[in-house]
Design a protein around this motif. Structure first.
Motif, mmCIF file in Angstrom:
data_model
loop_
_atom_site.group_PDB
_atom_site.id
_atom_site.type_symbol
_atom_site.label_atom_id
_atom_site.label_comp_id
_atom_site.label_asym_id
_atom_site.label_seq_id
_atom_site.Cartn_x
_atom_site.Cartn_y
_atom_site.Cartn_z
ATOM 1 N N LEU A 268 0.839 -1.216 0.000
ATOM 2 C CA LEU A 268 0.000 0.000 0.000
ATOM 3 C C LEU A 268 0.863 1.252 0.000
ATOM 4 N N LEU A 297 3.130 10.127 1.002
ATOM 5 C CA LEU A 297 2.052 9.632 1.857
ATOM 6 C C LEU A 297 2.515 9.158 3.232
ATOM 7 N N GLY A 298 3.723 8.581 3.290
ATOM 8 C CA GLY A 298 4.180 8.070 4.571
ATOM 9 C C GLY A 298 5.054 6.853 4.390
ATOM 10 N N GLU A 299 5.187 6.053 5.425
ATOM 11 C CA GLU A 299 6.062 4.898 5.355
ATOM 12 C C GLU A 299 5.559 3.796 6.271
ATOM 13 N N ASN A 300 6.035 2.582 6.040
ATOM 14 C CA ASN A 300 5.521 1.446 6.789
ATOM 15 C C ASN A 300 6.590 0.383 6.990
ATOM 16 N N THR A 301 6.578 -0.232 8.166
ATOM 17 C CA THR A 301 7.382 -1.429 8.398
ATOM 18 C C THR A 301 6.467 -2.495 8.984
ATOM 19 N N ALA A 302 6.452 -3.660 8.354
ATOM 20 C CA ALA A 302 5.610 -4.754 8.820
ATOM 21 C C ALA A 302 6.507 -5.958 9.036
ATOM 22 N N ARG B 72 -8.023 6.831 1.002
ATOM 23 C CA ARG B 72 -7.905 5.509 0.393
ATOM 24 C C ARG B 72 -6.771 4.711 1.025
ATOM 25 N N LEU B 73 -5.590 5.342 1.154
ATOM 26 C CA LEU B 73 -4.453 4.639 1.750
ATOM 27 C C LEU B 73 -4.796 4.181 3.162
ATOM 28 N N ASP B 76 -7.352 1.270 3.130
ATOM 29 C CA ASP B 76 -6.719 0.023 2.683
ATOM 30 C C ASP B 76 -5.775 -0.504 3.756
ATOM 31 N N PHE B 77 -5.023 0.414 4.380
ATOM 32 C CA PHE B 77 -4.039 0.012 5.380
ATOM 33 C C PHE B 77 -4.718 -0.576 6.612
ATOM 34 N N SER B 80 -6.269 -3.919 6.277
ATOM 35 C CA SER B 80 -5.308 -5.029 6.139
ATOM 36 C C SER B 80 -4.682 -5.436 7.460
ATOM 37 N N LEU B 81 -4.820 -4.617 8.485
ATOM 38 C CA LEU B 81 -4.191 -4.924 9.770
ATOM 39 C C LEU B 81 -4.935 -6.058 10.476
ATOM 40 N N TYR B 102 3.189 -4.049 13.183
ATOM 41 C CA TYR B 102 3.191 -3.039 12.127
ATOM 42 C C TYR B 102 3.498 -1.669 12.700
ATOM 43 N N SER B 104 3.655 2.247 11.225
ATOM 44 C CA SER B 104 3.417 2.993 10.014
ATOM 45 C C SER B 104 3.311 4.471 10.338
ATOM 46 N N ILE B 106 1.745 7.949 8.546
ATOM 47 C CA ILE B 106 1.007 8.507 7.417
ATOM 48 C C ILE B 106 1.089 10.025 7.499
#
Lengths: 363, 363
Positions: A268, A297-302, B72-73, B76-77, B80-81, B102, B104, B106
């Motif tokens: 995403l 938009l940002g960042e993510n670590t999963a 939207r982001l 969706d994010f 999904s969690l 996770y 994140s 935003i």
């Protein structure tokens, strides 16, 4: 032509073949299906000149004959009719379709105008189980290319190697290979992936043997009352086996479900960067983590728990990871690679018949 | 802002409101949702300037605050969690969203930039059951126009008449009217059909009372923890009641299922003629038949058993017939008209609350 068929059989035959009929080409008759009597049965055929599908159904024939009629209209019409007996009666090129409550006339063209695929003479013949083939196609078709600039890569490579039957596909960014079964007949076929998509649809839940017959130009798949003939792709398939690494410096073993989830969430945030995500393996923590950055938009670590052999990282297209994981069967997967610029492999530790290779992105 | 919410609640709130957020407009902030603390709850809002939806969820708030983040982001994010507790922490306009596995961030914009719909002051308030309203909307929305050239017809006309609450919609080719319930509060509202589509989605299976509040410019529908506010359409709704015939010279009573089937089959041959089909009533045979002709492709006559009052025929758009039949409840329908150029009416003989009018085509 004068005959009776059941609505169920005619509708099934039309839905098997009509998808191949096309109204986009230059030859208007290719938007039609050919309906004709042969050997006390009714055969329904469609072709786009690359692929031809014929389906045979039982029918009570009073007068022989044939005609071509619009595929889409006929399919929609017959599938809307109530189940039961349908009378077909051909008057010149007008086909009268009659049931108790419906009277319809469909304008056709003479059967002679329909292009016929050349017959396969003196071909090799062998058999394969339909569900085995379906399964193998589902695991490999995704890796075939749709780019007509390199026709060889738009094919599925069905071949024998050390007396085993393999199916492989690659678009040069990823590669999928499945070993189906042991086989004595030597085979080397490069079949268009689009034709195999159609075969997959025809197989459905049918569990039977498929008779495969081929010469240098064409291959025919015969599945009960349905035959699919397709031209073969001309050219030499790349020697893909030498690209597959045999051992891995960095390897993670983890739950497929976890791997899918963390990739999906990371993807995403990778929309801006064409799906690029970085996988990090941490041996001491026993963690695989995936990081993605979208500057706007940002960042993510999963992260997910994994059994790791050595710390390492690699950048991949997240869509390719998800596609690969969808192809691997089993609950646990092994993910291995030998460096940032080397291909990585996703496979099932409990089943060595299948592997999926992904080339890394430069990070 | 610092708080905890459950993934289930936040995901539900985002899916309620995020559809209204739009990235097509000129105002970039409309692609965002506004997240802010209020009255010990978290409110999530989105608007396209015509419609605004706000959803309130319970949360454990440590620090008040608000921010707008991409709809939207975020949707969706969060969807999904994994289910469980999510920590939200706002640092300037960066929203950190953290769960066990996770992490994140935003990037958002300050809450003040978000446009707020004006409040409804001194409005009328009344209540209606959500499932009753949902049902009425499902039976009428199809008849509303999507043509902005006549804004009045893009509305749903919610009004009282003789102390009964009605919903009506018409695009001038067809008209649907439903009587919902008796009601003492006088009401006359012209609500955009697109807003009612959103309300329909929000209602879903929820069976409760909806609180409706309106002034001259706006109407609010309050459904449990969700509020939808929409502007009203300005203008005078046509006096549609005088168009509805009260008695019929030609009338057929038949199974709705049969009527749908013969119309669908006929419509296949009506693609060339913009859906035009001719309905014939034959009293002596007790048959309604539908005929369609496609000059190129062929022709069709389909018939069904019916109770007929007099022989007659009328030409209609087959799509409008199918739409109307999908709106009528009950297994039997009455189809009546007074001549080739007069409107016809489809209704349920056992339920007088609903009727659907279709204007004929010239044949």
């Amino acid at each position: 032509m004068k005959l009776q068929v059941t609505q169920e059989n005619l509708s099934k035959a039309l839905s098997s073949v009509a998808r191949v009929a096309t109204s986009r080409g230059t030859l208007p008759v290719l938007a039609n299906v050919l309906i004709k009597t042969a050997d006390n049965r009714l055969s329904i055929s469609a072709t786009n000149l690359d692929i031809a599908i014929t389906h045979h159904i039982g029918s009570k024939i009073s007068e022989e004959g044939g005609v071509t009629i619009p595929a889409r209209l006929t399919q929609d019409f017959v599938s809307s009719l109530p189940s039961g007996v349908i009378d077909l009666f051909l008057e010149e090129t007008k086909l009268h379709i009659t049931t108790e409550k419906y009277e319809s006339t469909i304008n056709g063209t003479v059967a002679d105008e329909f292009p016929v695929m050349p017959a396969i003479a003196d071909g090799k013949t062998w058999e394969v189980n339909s569900q085995l083939l379906k399964n193998a196609l589902q695991q490999t078709l995704i890796a075939a290319s749709s780019d007509e600039a390199r026709p060889v890569l738009t094919g599925i490579y069905i071949h024998t190697h050390n007396q085993k039957l393999y199916i492989a596909a690659t678009d040069s960014y990823r590669l999928a290979e499945k070993m189906l079964t042991t086989q004595k007949t030597d085979v080397e076929l490069l079949v268009p992936a689009v034709a195999m998509q159609e075969l997959l649809r025809l197989i459905g839940d049918t569990d039977t043997n498929i008779l495969v017959t081929h010469d240098e130009q064409q291959v025919q798949f015969k599945l009960n009352d349905t035959e699919l003939v397709t031209r073969l792709i001309d050219g030499k398939y790349p020697d893909y086996r030498k690209l597959i690494p045999k051992a891995f410096e960095f390897q993670a073993t983890l739950s497929k479900h976890d791997f899918v989830n963390i990739t999906k969430v990371s993807s995403l945030f990778a929309r801006e960067s064409a799906g690029s995500v970085t996988i990090n393996l941490n041996k001491d923590d026993g963690v695989m983590s995936i990081r993605s950055v979208a500057s706007q938009l940002g960042e993510n670590t999963a992260s997910a728990t994994a059994e790791i052999t050595a710390d390492g990282s690699i950048t991949l297209n997240s869509r390719y990871i998800i596609d690969a994981l969808n192809c691997v069967q089993g609950q646990t997967v092994v993910f291995g690679f030998n460096g940032k610029l080397e291909p990585c492999v996703i496979s099932d530790p409990n089943n060595k018949d299948y592997l999926h290779v992904i080339m890394p992105l430069k990070s």
